[in-house]
Design a protein around this motif. Structure first.
Motif, PDB file in Angstrom:
ATOM      1  N   ALA A 232       0.400  38.394 -62.858  1.00 12.65           N
ATOM      2  CA  ALA A 232       0.216  39.424 -61.836  1.00 12.65           C
ATOM      3  C   ALA A 232       0.125  38.799 -60.447  1.00 12.65           C
ATOM      4  O   ALA A 232       0.746  39.282 -59.493  1.00 12.65           O
ATOM      5  N   ILE A 233      -0.640  37.716 -60.328  1.00  9.13           N
ATOM      6  CA  ILE A 233      -0.810  37.068 -59.030  1.00  9.13           C
ATOM      7  C   ILE A 233       0.521  36.544 -58.506  1.00  9.13           C
ATOM      8  O   ILE A 233       0.849  36.699 -57.317  1.00  9.13           O
ATOM      9  N   SER A 234       1.301  35.919 -59.356  1.00  8.88           N
ATOM     10  CA  SER A 234       2.600  35.395 -58.924  1.00  8.88           C
ATOM     11  C   SER A 234       3.486  36.518 -58.378  1.00  8.88           C
ATOM     12  O   SER A 234       4.110  36.379 -57.321  1.00  8.88           O
ATOM     13  N   LEU A 235       3.542  37.637 -59.102  1.00 11.55           N
ATOM     14  CA  LEU A 235       4.369  38.754 -58.653  1.00 11.55           C
ATOM     15  C   LEU A 235       3.792  39.409 -57.406  1.00 11.55           C
ATOM     16  O   LEU A 235       4.536  39.833 -56.507  1.00 11.55           O
ATOM     17  N   LEU A 236       2.457  39.483 -57.316  1.00  9.30           N
ATOM     18  CA  LEU A 236       1.829  40.066 -56.131  1.00  9.30           C
ATOM     19  C   LEU A 236       2.072  39.208 -54.895  1.00  9.30           C
ATOM     20  O   LEU A 236       2.297  39.739 -53.790  1.00  9.30           O
ATOM     21  N   GLN A 237       2.042  37.898 -55.054  1.00  7.75           N
ATOM     22  CA  GLN A 237       2.253  37.024 -53.896  1.00  7.75           C
ATOM     23  C   GLN A 237       3.669  37.163 -53.350  1.00  7.75           C
ATOM     24  O   GLN A 237       3.879  37.036 -52.142  1.00  7.75           O
ATOM     25  N   ASN A 238       4.632  37.467 -54.207  1.00  9.90           N
ATOM     26  CA  ASN A 238       5.976  37.768 -53.709  1.00  9.90           C
ATOM     27  C   ASN A 238       5.979  39.055 -52.883  1.00  9.90           C
ATOM     28  O   ASN A 238       6.621  39.137 -51.833  1.00  9.90           O
ATOM     29  N   LEU A 239       5.273  40.088 -53.363  1.00  9.88           N
ATOM     30  CA  LEU A 239       5.174  41.327 -52.590  1.00  9.88           C
ATOM     31  C   LEU A 239       4.482  41.076 -51.249  1.00  9.88           C
ATOM     32  O   LEU A 239       4.888  41.627 -50.213  1.00  9.88           O
ATOM     33  N   MET A 240       3.447  40.263 -51.256  1.00 15.69           N
ATOM     34  CA  MET A 240       2.702  39.985 -50.025  1.00 15.69           C
ATOM     35  C   MET A 240       3.562  39.213 -49.032  1.00 15.69           C
ATOM     36  O   MET A 240       3.436  39.404 -47.827  1.00 15.69           O
ATOM     37  N   ARG A 241       4.435  38.370 -49.549  1.00 19.24           N
ATOM     38  CA  ARG A 241       5.382  37.657 -48.673  1.00 19.24           C
ATOM     39  C   ARG A 241       6.303  38.661 -47.982  1.00 19.24           C
ATOM     40  O   ARG A 241       6.562  38.564 -46.778  1.00 19.24           O
ATOM     41  N   ASP A 242       6.787  39.644 -48.759  1.00 16.47           N
ATOM     42  CA  ASP A 242       7.709  40.636 -48.213  1.00 16.47           C
ATOM     43  C   ASP A 242       7.034  41.549 -47.192  1.00 16.47           C
ATOM     44  O   ASP A 242       7.698  42.083 -46.288  1.00 16.47           O
ATOM     45  N   HIS A 243       5.727  41.763 -47.326  1.00 16.53           N
ATOM     46  CA  HIS A 243       4.995  42.687 -46.453  1.00 16.53           C
ATOM     47  C   HIS A 243       3.972  41.955 -45.585  1.00 16.53           C
ATOM     48  O   HIS A 243       3.010  42.580 -45.106  1.00 16.53           O
ATOM     49  N   ALA A 244       4.186  40.668 -45.351  1.00 18.56           N
ATOM     50  CA  ALA A 244       3.185  39.832 -44.671  1.00 18.56           C
ATOM     51  C   ALA A 244       2.836  40.356 -43.286  1.00 18.56           C
ATOM     52  O   ALA A 244       1.654  40.379 -42.901  1.00 18.56           O
ATOM     53  N   GLN A 245       3.815  40.782 -42.521  1.00 19.28           N
ATOM     54  CA  GLN A 245       3.541  41.216 -41.144  1.00 19.28           C
ATOM     55  C   GLN A 245       2.661  42.466 -41.127  1.00 19.28           C
ATOM     56  O   GLN A 245       1.655  42.518 -40.422  1.00 19.28           O
ATOM     57  N   ASN A 246       3.001  43.462 -41.924  1.00 12.34           N
ATOM     58  CA  ASN A 246       2.215  44.695 -41.943  1.00 12.34           C
ATOM     59  C   ASN A 246       0.826  44.485 -42.537  1.00 12.34           C
ATOM     60  O   ASN A 246      -0.101  45.232 -42.222  1.00 12.34           O
ATOM     61  N   LEU A 247       0.700  43.479 -43.396  1.00  6.73           N
ATOM     62  CA  LEU A 247      -0.598  43.184 -44.003  1.00  6.73           C
ATOM     63  C   LEU A 247      -1.442  42.240 -43.154  1.00  6.73           C
ATOM     64  O   LEU A 247      -2.592  41.951 -43.501  1.00  6.73           O
ATOM     65  N   GLY A 248      -0.866  41.742 -42.061  1.00  7.72           N
ATOM     66  CA  GLY A 248      -1.604  40.846 -41.177  1.00  7.72           C
ATOM     67  C   GLY A 248      -1.867  39.482 -41.772  1.00  7.72           C
ATOM     68  O   GLY A 248      -2.845  38.810 -41.401  1.00  7.72           O
ATOM     69  N   ILE A 249      -1.007  39.044 -42.664  1.00  6.89           N
ATOM     70  CA  ILE A 249      -1.188  37.736 -43.308  1.00  6.89           C
ATOM     71  C   ILE A 249      -0.733  36.646 -42.346  1.00  6.89           C
ATOM     72  O   ILE A 249       0.373  36.702 -41.795  1.00  6.89           O
ATOM     73  N   GLN A 250      -1.562  35.635 -42.146  1.00 10.54           N
ATOM     74  CA  GLN A 250      -1.277  34.574 -41.186  1.00 10.54           C
ATOM     75  C   GLN A 250      -0.518  33.401 -41.790  1.00 10.54           C
ATOM     76  O   GLN A 250       0.289  32.768 -41.125  1.00 10.54           O
ATOM     77  N   ARG A 251      -0.768  33.117 -43.032  1.00 15.72           N
ATOM     78  CA  ARG A 251      -0.166  31.934 -43.635  1.00 15.72           C
ATOM     79  C   ARG A 251       1.247  32.228 -44.119  1.00 15.72           C
ATOM     80  O   ARG A 251       1.627  33.383 -44.340  1.00 15.72           O
TER      81      ARG A 251
END
Length: 356
Positions: free
Chosen positions: A237-256
């Motif tokens: 789940a984490i591996s697949l979620l991290q791909n989603l977070m990469r795709d939505h990084a800007q809207n999620l405010g992810i810095q790394r």
């Protein structure tokens, strides 16, 4: 009388008349005129689900081997597009009954082997129990242990075809607590019983489906919901979620920077500290060691407000507990198709609620 009704009646009559001694090998059974006529008709346009409904009434009153062989054919109909929900409850009921009979008739005992050591042995089987309890099984259901084991082994593939194609089937399957215990009990004795396919049902029971899995990012006070399908464990789940977070990084405010994960990669590592829902309270981190166990089933993670929740804490690299894993993305069935689909962003009020 329609040709369909005549075909169904002929098959039902033939199976009711068959004794345990007349079961024969599978190829002989499938070559019987009544079976061939039924199978041919089931493959005609618009007939597959009618045939599945007929089997739902026929299989429970058939010899286990006959039932399993017909179930195998029905599994092929499902693989060709027939509704996987029609026959599955019947097969689940048969699985429960057959596992119960194996457990009841194959009690495990402890014997002294003569040199002071104890070994685990099967103290009786269906064959011996049939003498002691002649009325224990209805005559039309009776079969010896070898036939019952064969039937179980053969029924697993069609069950998997239906189980992995329909989350509702999976939910009914895992909610049957007594069946889950029976499955584990008999599978643990498989070295003696040789029910080789049961482990596929155990693996299927371990997978998780979530209509709305919630992921909260405390550092940016954002989050999102995703639909989880056929997930082996939390690592996957984490591996697949991290791909989603990469795709939505800007809207999620992810810095790394988050690297892309190949879904078929043999290993992965965490870019965040993945925590349980109760790691936070009143918007503050209370316990950084409330780590989401990667080996655990996704559905075993904590729920909050009726949703399964994971917290992805973005920290400095020297504070992050970097976890690595491998072997989490094996495929147990072609229809499993593990996936994680982004559904929506959380509102600020929802983020606050999940961190409260």
């Amino acid at each position: 009388l329609s040709a369909r009704s005549a075909s169904h009646n002929a098959l039902a009559t033939a199976l009711r008349a068959a004794s345990a001694e007349e079961v024969g090998p599978m190829d002989h059974f499938m070559a019987r005129p009544e079976v061939r006529a039924f199978c041919a008709q089931a493959q005609e346009p618009g007939q597959s689900e009618v045939s599945l409904r007929f089997c739902a009434t026929l299989l429970p009153t058939s010899h286990p081997c006959h039932a399993a062989w017909l179930a195998l054919f029905c599994g092929a109909l499902v693989e060709q597009g027939a509704d996987p929900t029609v026959l599955f409850p019947t097969l689940q009921g048969l699985l429960h009954a057959w596992l119960e009979r194996l457990r009841r008739h194959s009690a495990v005992g402890v014997e002294d082997d003569g040199d002071g050591k104890c070994t685990r042995t099967f103290v009786h089987s269906v064959r011996s129990a049939a003498v002691a309890e002649p009325a224990a099984e209805p005559q039309d259901h009776f079969c010896d242990v070898d036939s019952l084991v064969e039937a179980l082994d053969i029924m697993v593939p069609p069950m998997m075809a239906m189980l992995m194609r329909e989350p509702r089937n999976h939910q009914c399957f895992i909610e049957d607590a007594s069946l889950m215990k029976l499955l584990d009990d008999v599978a643990s004795s498989s070295s003696t019983l040789h029910v080789g396919n049961l482990h596929f049902l155990q693996l299927a029971a371990h997978s998780s489906y979530e209509d709305e899995l919630v992921v909260v990012l405390p550092a940016s006070r954002t989050g999102f919901a995703a639909q989880a399908h056929g997930i082996h464990n939390t690592f996957q789940a984490i591996s697949l979620l991290q791909n989603l977070m990469r795709d939505h990084a800007q809207n999620l405010g992810i810095q790394r920077c988050i690297a892309f994960r190949d879904p078929d990669a043999k290993g992965d590592s965490s870019d965040f500290m993945w925590l349980q829902a109760d790691a936070f309270a009143d918007g503050m981190l209370l316990d950084s060691m409330r780590i989401a166990s990667g080996e655990a089933r996704l559905r075993d993670n904590m729920a909050k407000c009726g949703k399964r929740v994971l917290i992805a804490l973005e920290t400095d690299n020297d504070m992050n507990i970097k976890r690595h894993w491998s072997g989490f993305n094996f495929v147990i069935h072609g229809a499993q198709q593990p996936s994680m689909a982004f559904t929506r962003y959380l509102t600020p009020n929802e983020v606050a609620l999940y961190l409260a």
